[in-house]
Design a protein around this motif. Structure first.
Motif: not given
Length: 304
Positions: A71-79
């Motif tokens: 897949t081409r999921i763009r992950w934006q993860v904070e914390g």
């Protein structure tokens, strides 16, 4: 790597690999569970339990690898800074889709203790997965309708007894207890039926959350408040496998568990009011967080 393959090839291939991954790891779980059941020594059974968790983390890790490759999921993860694999957490998350579970596993696998969920009793009959969840000490809950409880009042409180037994077991292990406080997946229809005061959330169920905090006592050292946003809107497991989820945004906030959050929710009206106020404030902050995180999908995240 394989995300550019034609969908007619990519989707069957990833489904095949996910299935093989399930079968291989579940068979390993079953084999080690049989060993654990026959061993008479507590230390040896404890070592087997740790081995079972290692197998489950490998299972999740391979799933994560497949989604990264296909897949081409763009992950934006904070914390995620400061999380401890040797800590004990209560993980609270908004609930929109079954995709929430692989997202949580992707974000937290091997960063915190293995996530365990409270599952409906019927799920134990799911082929392969049900017995695997049982082997991994997932608690199964049998919920009764109001009509059933009216006909059989002796069943009242049985679900709380099962929760307390599960929490007693969790107190003796390193664990992250997952709780979807809304109790069900968010839909506009449910939101309207509840007249929810939150824009992106259903009303939280404070009683079950208070019970878990009280039953776990000081075995838990923090709450992880998790908010998940899918910028493209609601999605399903089918969308995830087919590569139609292009961006996922996750915000994690670690919150202390103050002594004032533990008490008898059923019998103490003062504590009940205090706890409901705390949960509602938490949910207002979560709703505002989700509003900040929402927005159109990034152009760089758009796929096929």
């Amino acid at each position: 790597m394989f995300a550019s393959l034609p969908r007619l090839i990519r989707v069957p291939l990833v489904v095949l690999l996910l299935t093989v991954n399930v079968v291989v790891h579940v068979l390993l779980l079953f084999a080690l569970t049989l060993v654990k059941l026959v061993l008479p020594w507590r230390a040896a059974r404890s070592a087997c339990s740790q081995g079972l968790v290692a197998i489950a983390e490998s299972w999740i890790g391979f799933n994560n690898l497949l989604f990264d490759l296909f897949t081409r999921i763009r992950w934006q993860v904070e914390g995620l800074d400061g999380l401890r694999p040797d800590g004990n957490y209560l993980v609270l998350c908004n609930h929109q889709s079954w995709v929430d579970i692989p997202v949580l596993q992707k974000v937290f696998n091997r960063r915190i203790p293995f996530l365990r969920f409270f599952l409906k009793q019927q799920l134990i009959w799911v082929p392969l997965l049900g017995p695997a969840w049982w082997a991994l000490d997932f608690p199964f809950m049998k919920r009764y309708s109001r009509e059933t409880l009216e006909r059989h009042p002796e069943l009242r409180g049985k679900d709380m007894e099962a929760t307390r037994r599960a929490c007693e077991k969790f107190r003796r292990m390193q664990v992250s207890v997952m709780n979807f406080a809304e109790g069900t997946r968010f839909t506009p229809a449910k939101h309207d039926a509840q007249a929810s005061p939150y824009r992106h959330l259903l009303r939280p169920k404070a009683g079950g959350l208070a019970f878990v905090l009280d039953a776990m006592g000081d075995a838990l050292h923090a709450i992880l408040d998790v908010s998940i946003v899918y910028p493209e809107g609601p999605c399903s497991m089918k969308d995830l496998v087919a590569g139609r989820v292009h961006e996922v945004r996750v915000h994690v906030s670690e919150r202390p568990i103050e002594a004032s959050l533990r008490g008898d929710y059923e019998a103490d009206p003062v504590f009940r009011e205090h706890f409901q106020t705390w949960v509602n404030e938490l949910w207002r902050a979560k709703d505002a967080c989700i509003e900040r995180m929402s927005g159109p999908v990034s152009e760089t995240a758009r796929g096929d």
